[in-house]
Enzyme design. Structure first.
Site, short mmCIF file in Angstrom:
data_model
loop_
_atom_site.label_atom_id
_atom_site.label_comp_id
_atom_site.label_asym_id
_atom_site.label_seq_id
_atom_site.Cartn_x
_atom_site.Cartn_y
_atom_site.Cartn_z
N LYS A 194 0.86 -1.20 0.00
CA LYS A 194 0.00 0.00 0.00
C LYS A 194 0.89 1.24 0.00
CE LYS A 194 -3.93 0.73 0.69
NZ LYS A 194 -4.97 1.23 -0.27
N ASP A 227 -5.32 -3.62 -1.69
CA ASP A 227 -6.77 -3.66 -1.76
C ASP A 227 -7.25 -4.06 -3.15
OD1 ASP A 227 -5.70 -1.25 -2.64
OD2 ASP A 227 -7.33 -0.01 -1.90
N ASP A 255 -6.07 -15.82 2.79
CA ASP A 255 -7.39 -16.32 3.19
C ASP A 255 -8.42 -16.09 2.09
OD1 ASP A 255 -6.41 -17.18 5.58
OD2 ASP A 255 -7.79 -16.05 6.84
#
Length: 371
Positions: A194, A227, A255
């Site tokens: 990020k 993201d 995940d």
């Protein structure tokens, strides 16, 4: 025949049940390769260790972990230990193993077996044939950075502090692992961070770019904000080959990738240290991505595939038994082709089985494939 030393740490909840499945598979390979190929030790970790020793892992268990060729880890935690001191929580045992063994590289494959394409929450055409490897930095970042505390500010106010910290060498070594692995696959690495809002992301991007450009000109290295990477994983995951990221984003993205395959119960992982300068061997720990699932512990319903596949990764990365690792992968796929399914991956036309039933199906497939 060399003896390969394995330390088994079943842990809590379904950890003990799926480790029993792994033991059966280890015994099968022990018989095939020659009795004594694998020397097993076992100890407690997590909540079980807290009950026995008042801490999440004992010094004796840590000594065994330091001396073994590889650790096979089950799962830890459960509501029984919600009230224990923070430093003694079950997860602290796992974090200490990672830190003391210096297991900085976490490999999490996300493979969609053909028989399970319809078990994914996404459409078959999006996930069928999926084969992604997420390489997560495991010993740095916000999980280990200091200060890490809750400060009392007075007037009823508190401040929670976690610190995201990365040094150049930490980024270099994890990017090298990702690029080395990409050379054995599709020769493409996506570095995810990020950098638009985090200074650690800016540094990560700079270092990854340099390592890729200067050391791996044969690898295509691109960059994607974390993201967006999460969104792209559920939009069109087959665009990825190897994804490399920091500890926090690797935890979340892996995940997400797990659910593309149908269930967290399907995904193994490997955590590796740096090669020993003398022997070339790496400290290593292998574990399923899923947790201890206290809601189904003791019911015999747990999916053992991630645990068994974790042993398969040990065959490949710690013991150099590549043909045996390939055989186990094929046996898992063959067992699924028969229609055997645990509850988490069950679907129309499936034959629902429990932990023992799925283990038996894999052992049967091993027998048939090796006949």
């Amino acid at each position: 025949m060399a003896t390969h030393k394995l330390l088994l740490l079943p842990g809590d909840g379904i950890g003990t049940e799926i480790m029993a499945s792994a033991r059966q598979v280890i015994a099968w390979f022990d018989a095939r390769l020659g009795a004594g190929t694998f020397a097993l030790e076992e100890d407690v970790v997590g909540g079980a260790a807290y009950d026995a020793h008042g801490k999440a892992i004992s010094e004796a268990a840590m000594d065994k972990a330091m001396a073994t060729d590889a650790v096979l880890f089950g799962a830890v935690g459960g509501p029984k230990w919600d009230g224990v001191p923070y430093d003694a929580r079950p997860e602290a045992g796992l974090l200490r193993l990672r830190k003391d063994l210096a297991l900085f590289a976490n490999l999490r494959p996300a493979i969609c077996y053909p028989a399970l394409a319809d078990a994914s929450s996404l459409k078959r055409e999006i996930v069928e044939g999926l084969d992604i490897l997420i390489v997560r930095e495991l010993t740095g970042g916000v999980y280990f950075g200091e200060p890490k505390e809750i400060r009392d500010l007075g007037n009823g106010q508190k401040r929670g502090i976690d610190t995201q910290v990365y040094d150049t060498y930490e980024i270099e070594r994890i990017v090298r692992v990702a690029c080395d692995l990409a050379r054995t696959r599709g020769k493409k690495v996506t570095s995810s961070e990020k950098r638009n809002v985090m200074k650690s992301g800016v540094l990560w991007n700079e270092v990854a770019t340099r390592v890729g450009r200067d050391e791996y000109p044969d690898i295509t290295l691109d960059h994607m904000l974390a993201d967006n990477c999460g969104m792209q994983l559920v939009r069109w995951p087959k665009q990825f080959d190897v994804i490399v990221c920091d500890n926090l984003f690797g935890d979340m993205l892996s995940d997400i990738a797990a659910m593309l395959t149908g269930s967290l119960g399907m995904l193994p992982s490997a955590s590796l240290g740096a090669p020993d300068t003398r022997t070339g061997r790496r400290k290593a720990m292998y574990e399923p991505v899923h947790g201890s699932a206290p809601d189904i512990a003791g019911t015999g319903a747990a999916n053992p595939i991630a645990m068994i596949a974790s042993f398969g990764m040990a065959l490949r990365y710690s013991f150099g038994l590549v043909a045996e690792a390939d055989l186990l992968d094929k046996a898992i796929a063959a067992a699924l082709e028969t229609g055997a399914r645990t509850r988490d991956i069950g679907g129309g036309g499936a034959t629902l089985v429990g932990t023992d039933g799925m283990t038996a199906a894999i052992l049967k497939a091993l027998d048939e494939l090796s006949a």
